[in-house]
Write an enzyme that holds these catalytic residues in place. Structure first.
Site, PDB file in Angstrom:
ATOM      1  N   GLN A  20      23.567  24.694   5.763  1.00  0.00           N
ATOM      2  CA  GLN A  20      22.607  24.137   4.808  1.00  0.00           C
ATOM      3  C   GLN A  20      21.182  24.651   5.008  1.00  0.00           C
ATOM      4  O   GLN A  20      20.367  24.538   4.094  1.00  0.00           O
ATOM      5  CB  GLN A  20      22.623  22.608   4.884  1.00  0.00           C
ATOM      6  CG  GLN A  20      23.948  22.015   4.424  1.00  0.00           C
ATOM      7  CD  GLN A  20      23.949  20.506   4.446  1.00  0.00           C
ATOM      8  OE1 GLN A  20      24.266  19.890   5.454  1.00  0.00           O
ATOM      9  NE2 GLN A  20      23.588  19.880   3.338  1.00  0.00           N
ATOM     10  N   ARG A  77      19.321  16.709  15.743  1.00  0.00           N
ATOM     11  CA  ARG A  77      20.757  16.973  15.594  1.00  0.00           C
ATOM     12  C   ARG A  77      20.924  18.165  14.663  1.00  0.00           C
ATOM     13  O   ARG A  77      20.471  18.130  13.523  1.00  0.00           O
ATOM     14  CB  ARG A  77      21.474  15.752  15.016  1.00  0.00           C
ATOM     15  CG  ARG A  77      22.918  16.029  14.642  1.00  0.00           C
ATOM     16  CD  ARG A  77      23.638  14.795  14.098  1.00  0.00           C
ATOM     17  NE  ARG A  77      25.005  15.147  13.737  1.00  0.00           N
ATOM     18  CZ  ARG A  77      25.514  15.090  12.507  1.00  0.00           C
ATOM     19  NH1 ARG A  77      24.773  14.675  11.487  1.00  0.00           N
ATOM     20  NH2 ARG A  77      26.753  15.451  12.272  1.00  0.00           N
ATOM     21  N   HIS A 123      30.200  21.510  11.270  1.00  0.00           N
ATOM     22  CA  HIS A 123      29.726  20.811  10.069  1.00  0.00           C
ATOM     23  C   HIS A 123      30.235  21.607   8.859  1.00  0.00           C
ATOM     24  O   HIS A 123      29.460  22.180   8.107  1.00  0.00           O
ATOM     25  CB  HIS A 123      28.203  20.686  10.086  1.00  0.00           C
ATOM     26  CG  HIS A 123      27.652  19.626   9.169  1.00  0.00           C
ATOM     27  ND1 HIS A 123      26.835  18.604   9.606  1.00  0.00           N
ATOM     28  CD2 HIS A 123      27.792  19.433   7.835  1.00  0.00           C
ATOM     29  CE1 HIS A 123      26.496  17.839   8.575  1.00  0.00           C
ATOM     30  NE2 HIS A 123      27.051  18.322   7.488  1.00  0.00           N
ATOM     31  N   ASN A 169      31.672  16.809  12.096  1.00  0.00           N
ATOM     32  CA  ASN A 169      30.927  16.005  11.145  1.00  0.00           C
ATOM     33  C   ASN A 169      31.825  15.626   9.981  1.00  0.00           C
ATOM     34  O   ASN A 169      32.345  16.503   9.285  1.00  0.00           O
ATOM     35  CB  ASN A 169      29.727  16.783  10.592  1.00  0.00           C
ATOM     36  CG  ASN A 169      28.953  15.955   9.572  1.00  0.00           C
ATOM     37  OD1 ASN A 169      28.269  14.997   9.956  1.00  0.00           O
ATOM     38  ND2 ASN A 169      29.061  16.284   8.291  1.00  0.00           N
ATOM     39  N   GLU A 170      32.014  14.329   9.781  1.00  0.00           N
ATOM     40  CA  GLU A 170      32.682  13.816   8.583  1.00  0.00           C
ATOM     41  C   GLU A 170      33.986  14.548   8.243  1.00  0.00           C
ATOM     42  O   GLU A 170      34.071  15.219   7.211  1.00  0.00           O
ATOM     43  CB  GLU A 170      31.733  13.880   7.383  1.00  0.00           C
ATOM     44  CG  GLU A 170      30.427  13.146   7.606  1.00  0.00           C
ATOM     45  CD  GLU A 170      29.565  13.083   6.346  1.00  0.00           C
ATOM     46  OE1 GLU A 170      29.831  13.828   5.395  1.00  0.00           O
ATOM     47  OE2 GLU A 170      28.626  12.274   6.322  1.00  0.00           O
ATOM     48  N   ASN A 310      27.492   8.234  10.162  1.00  0.00           N
ATOM     49  CA  ASN A 310      26.720   8.687   9.001  1.00  0.00           C
ATOM     50  C   ASN A 310      26.838   7.630   7.926  1.00  0.00           C
ATOM     51  O   ASN A 310      27.954   7.199   7.598  1.00  0.00           O
ATOM     52  CB  ASN A 310      27.261  10.009   8.448  1.00  0.00           C
ATOM     53  CG  ASN A 310      26.886  11.206   9.301  1.00  0.00           C
ATOM     54  OD1 ASN A 310      26.245  11.052  10.344  1.00  0.00           O
ATOM     55  ND2 ASN A 310      27.272  12.384   8.859  1.00  0.00           N
ATOM     56  N   TYR A 312      24.973   6.093   4.122  1.00  0.00           N
ATOM     57  CA  TYR A 312      23.972   6.283   3.063  1.00  0.00           C
ATOM     58  C   TYR A 312      23.862   5.141   2.064  1.00  0.00           C
ATOM     59  O   TYR A 312      22.784   4.902   1.525  1.00  0.00           O
ATOM     60  CB  TYR A 312      24.301   7.566   2.261  1.00  0.00           C
ATOM     61  CG  TYR A 312      24.035   8.843   3.023  1.00  0.00           C
ATOM     62  CD1 TYR A 312      24.980   9.376   3.889  1.00  0.00           C
ATOM     63  CD2 TYR A 312      22.828   9.513   2.884  1.00  0.00           C
ATOM     64  CE1 TYR A 312      24.747  10.537   4.595  1.00  0.00           C
ATOM     65  CE2 TYR A 312      22.579  10.689   3.584  1.00  0.00           C
ATOM     66  CZ  TYR A 312      23.539  11.198   4.440  1.00  0.00           C
ATOM     67  OH  TYR A 312      23.292  12.345   5.141  1.00  0.00           O
ATOM     68  N   GLU A 381      23.359  10.314  10.718  1.00  0.00           N
ATOM     69  CA  GLU A 381      22.726  10.658   9.433  1.00  0.00           C
ATOM     70  C   GLU A 381      22.455   9.385   8.655  1.00  0.00           C
ATOM     71  O   GLU A 381      23.279   8.469   8.644  1.00  0.00           O
ATOM     72  CB  GLU A 381      23.639  11.534   8.543  1.00  0.00           C
ATOM     73  CG  GLU A 381      23.699  12.982   8.915  1.00  0.00           C
ATOM     74  CD  GLU A 381      24.660  13.783   8.013  1.00  0.00           C
ATOM     75  OE1 GLU A 381      24.791  13.446   6.823  1.00  0.00           O
ATOM     76  OE2 GLU A 381      25.266  14.722   8.527  1.00  0.00           O
ATOM     77  N   TRP A 431      18.586  11.987   7.793  1.00  0.00           N
ATOM     78  CA  TRP A 431      18.972  13.153   7.003  1.00  0.00           C
ATOM     79  C   TRP A 431      17.968  13.300   5.880  1.00  0.00           C
ATOM     80  O   TRP A 431      17.919  12.437   5.035  1.00  0.00           O
ATOM     81  CB  TRP A 431      20.388  13.011   6.439  1.00  0.00           C
ATOM     82  CG  TRP A 431      20.804  14.285   5.767  1.00  0.00           C
ATOM     83  CD1 TRP A 431      20.615  14.618   4.443  1.00  0.00           C
ATOM     84  CD2 TRP A 431      21.418  15.426   6.391  1.00  0.00           C
ATOM     85  NE1 TRP A 431      21.081  15.892   4.220  1.00  0.00           N
ATOM     86  CE2 TRP A 431      21.566  16.404   5.388  1.00  0.00           C
ATOM     87  CE3 TRP A 431      21.838  15.710   7.697  1.00  0.00           C
ATOM     88  CZ2 TRP A 431      22.135  17.654   5.652  1.00  0.00           C
ATOM     89  CZ3 TRP A 431      22.400  16.935   7.944  1.00  0.00           C
ATOM     90  CH2 TRP A 431      22.543  17.897   6.926  1.00  0.00           C
ATOM     91  N   GLU A 438      22.354  21.610  -0.644  1.00  0.00           N
ATOM     92  CA  GLU A 438      23.116  20.355  -0.750  1.00  0.00           C
ATOM     93  C   GLU A 438      24.535  20.641  -1.284  1.00  0.00           C
ATOM     94  O   GLU A 438      24.982  20.074  -2.261  1.00  0.00           O
ATOM     95  CB  GLU A 438      22.314  19.361  -1.596  1.00  0.00           C
ATOM     96  CG  GLU A 438      22.923  17.991  -1.836  1.00  0.00           C
ATOM     97  CD  GLU A 438      23.348  17.199  -0.598  1.00  0.00           C
ATOM     98  OE1 GLU A 438      22.997  17.566   0.536  1.00  0.00           O
ATOM     99  OE2 GLU A 438      24.067  16.226  -0.789  1.00  0.00           O
TER     100      GLU A 438
END
Ligand code: GBH
Length: 480
Positions: A20, A77, A123, A169-170, A310, A312, A381, A431, A438
């Site tokens: 990213q 991170r 990631h 990650n995720e 993480n 949101y 995040e 984040w 994105e």
């Protein structure tokens, strides 16, 4: 001083991910990852862009570290690009010394600036060599061996300089968006209008299983051969939105709200803490969900030193009466922004899926803490986009009050979870440090506390939130 607080020594900072922000896709021996390949397929990325330049962070490590310092961050991170370290990815492929040296220097520079590195090994940017060679995560035995080898290369390269390691990650995103909806690389799906290959009814569950075993293998390698001398901790980062029932008086909606958490989070969390998949998933998916062998359970169960969270947003959940579709991955339910009473879960942002609801953060971390026996949490995040941010003139864009309010609400909720609910949380990474690539949304959606001028040589401009976040932590973190 607010009543709630975060513990002394609380580690806060920012998060990013290699693909990213870095750019420099062909530099110093790096080879393609599946995201480089994915971005070249017309129609996959909203604005037709890619991570080819992104924030150019590969060349601007000093600038990024200066930004972190300016914000007062204690930690950073970031993720490593596997394709820089082992360009073709596999255990018999050459290791790229230049790639390693880039990150070794970066870690040294972070330490020199007094910033604690937290490294994510993966990631989402799998070396394309492994996708082409054997299907990546779909080939469990190969993938597990290659990931363990890559992890060992990293543990060896950074030794005692890194105290916080995150394997994946995720994995939900890589598995579901990569192998069910096809929105993310490698873009496989049963939807033949989107991909010539893929089986959404089986592949995401196979990929998820591979991630779990690979996580377990890397953790075992760290614990066996590095932990005692290097003294670090290792865990996995799982994503998960909070859920509220659409109709709190309908037991079927209440049950569906929990089932959604199980499909999204406990899919990975339960094997790691209990050694089995959730019953709700086994019931719906049957033998499409792989079984663990006793050896696999031994690897996976107990494989988290900490829980990387993480988080949101939140949604309302309504159960479905009909039989689940073969490609269903949410638990046979509807995800909604408005409940039966007409309440809206939170304001709109630039991301269709993201509606801020700070109380959901407190509720979810408490739910996780109760379910998994009070583990140590690091929030890895948390952040938001802003509706229409990208269309604003620079001076207005830098006044991101909505993002400041988001952080106030969410960090306050976390302090409540700690001080009132007794959750053991020791760190928080916002984040993101920078506006960045994105994924399928390209560059139109911004998550940074720093504006990056993509049309103006990637110049960085701190937004208001870059300053405000430190003052929020100042308020909450106990001094004594
Ligand atoms: C994080 O995922 C990622 O780790 C990070 O790289 C990313 O930049 C950041 O979010 C902001 O998006 O499109 O309806 O299928 C957050 C969790 C889960 C959020 C999947 C988006 C996709 C919903 N993500 N979700 S949908």
């Amino acid at each position: 001083m607010p009543e709630s607080y975060l513990p002394k020594g609380f580690l806060w900072g920012f998060a990013t991910a290699s693909y990213q922000i870095e750019g420099a896709p062909h530099e110093d021996g790096r080879a393609d990852s599946i995201w480089d390949v994915h971005c070249r397929i017309p129609g996959k990325i909203a604005d037709g862009s890619s991570g080819d330049v992104a924030c150019d962070s590969y060349h601007r490590t000093a600038e990024d570290i200066a930004l972190l310092k300016q914000c007062g961050a204690k930690a950073y991170r970031f993720s490593l690009s596997w394709s820089r370290m082992i360009p073709l990815g596999g255990r018999n492929d050459p290791v790229n010394e230049k790639g390693i040296q880039h990150y070794v220097k970066f870690v040294d520079d972070l330490h020199a600036a007094g910033i604690e590195p937290m490294i994510t090994l993966f990631h989402w940017d799998l070396p394309d060599g492994l996708q082409k060679r054997y299907g990546g995560m779909l080939n469990k035995d190969e993938f597990v061996k290659d990931f363990e080898n890559y992890a060992r290369v990293c543990f060896m390269a950074f030794g005692a300089k890194v105290k916080y390691w995150i394997t994946f990650n995720e994995p939900w995103c890589s598995s579901i968006l990569g192998f069910s909806t096809g929105l993310f690389a490698p873009g496989r799906t049963s939807d033949r209008s989107k991909s010539a290959e893929g089986d959404s009814s089986t592949e995401p569950w196979i990929a998820g299983h591979s991630f779990l075993i690979a996580h377990g293998a890397a953790v075992k390698a760290y614990r066996d051969d590095f932990k005692a001398k290097d003294g670090g901790q290792i865990g996995i980062t799982l994503n998960g939105d909070w859920t509220e029932p659409w109709d709190p008086n309908d037991p079927a909606d209440v049950e569906a709200a929990t089932r959604k958490l199980e499909f999204a989070i406990s899919w990975f969390g339960d094997p790691i803490y209990f050694g089995k998949y959730p019953d709700s998933m086994r019931k719906q998916l049957g033998n499409r969900l792989p079984e663990f062998t006793p050896e696999e359970i031994a690897l996976v169960k107990g494989s988290n030193d900490f829980y990387g969270m993480n988080h949101y947003c939140a949604n309302y959940i309504k159960h479905k009466e009909t039989e689940p579709e073969p490609n269903d991955f949410v638990g046979n339910l509807e995800i909604l922004m408005v409940n039966k009473a007409g309440d809206i879960i939170g304001p709109e942002t630039q991301s269709l899926w993201l509606r801020p609801y700070p109380l959901g953060f407190r509720k979810l971390i408490k739910w996780l803490s109760d379910r998994y026996g009070g583990p140590t949490f690091y929030v890895t995040e948390n952040g938001t986009s802003l509706k229409g941010e990208n269309d604003l003139p620079l001076d207005q864009l830098l006044e991101d009050d909505f993002r400041c309010e988001y952080f106030r609400g969410y960090i306050g909720a976390l302090a409540d979870a700690h001080a009132i609910d007794g959750v053991d949380v020791r760190g928080y990474m916002a984040w993101s440090l920078l506006d960045n690539f994105e994924w399928a949304e390209g560059y139109e959606t911004r998550f940074g506390v720093t504006f990056v001028d993509y049309a103006g040589d990637q110049k960085r401009y701190p937004k208001k939130s870059a300053k405000v976040i430190g003052s929020i932590f100042d308020q909450y973190i106990k001094k004594e």
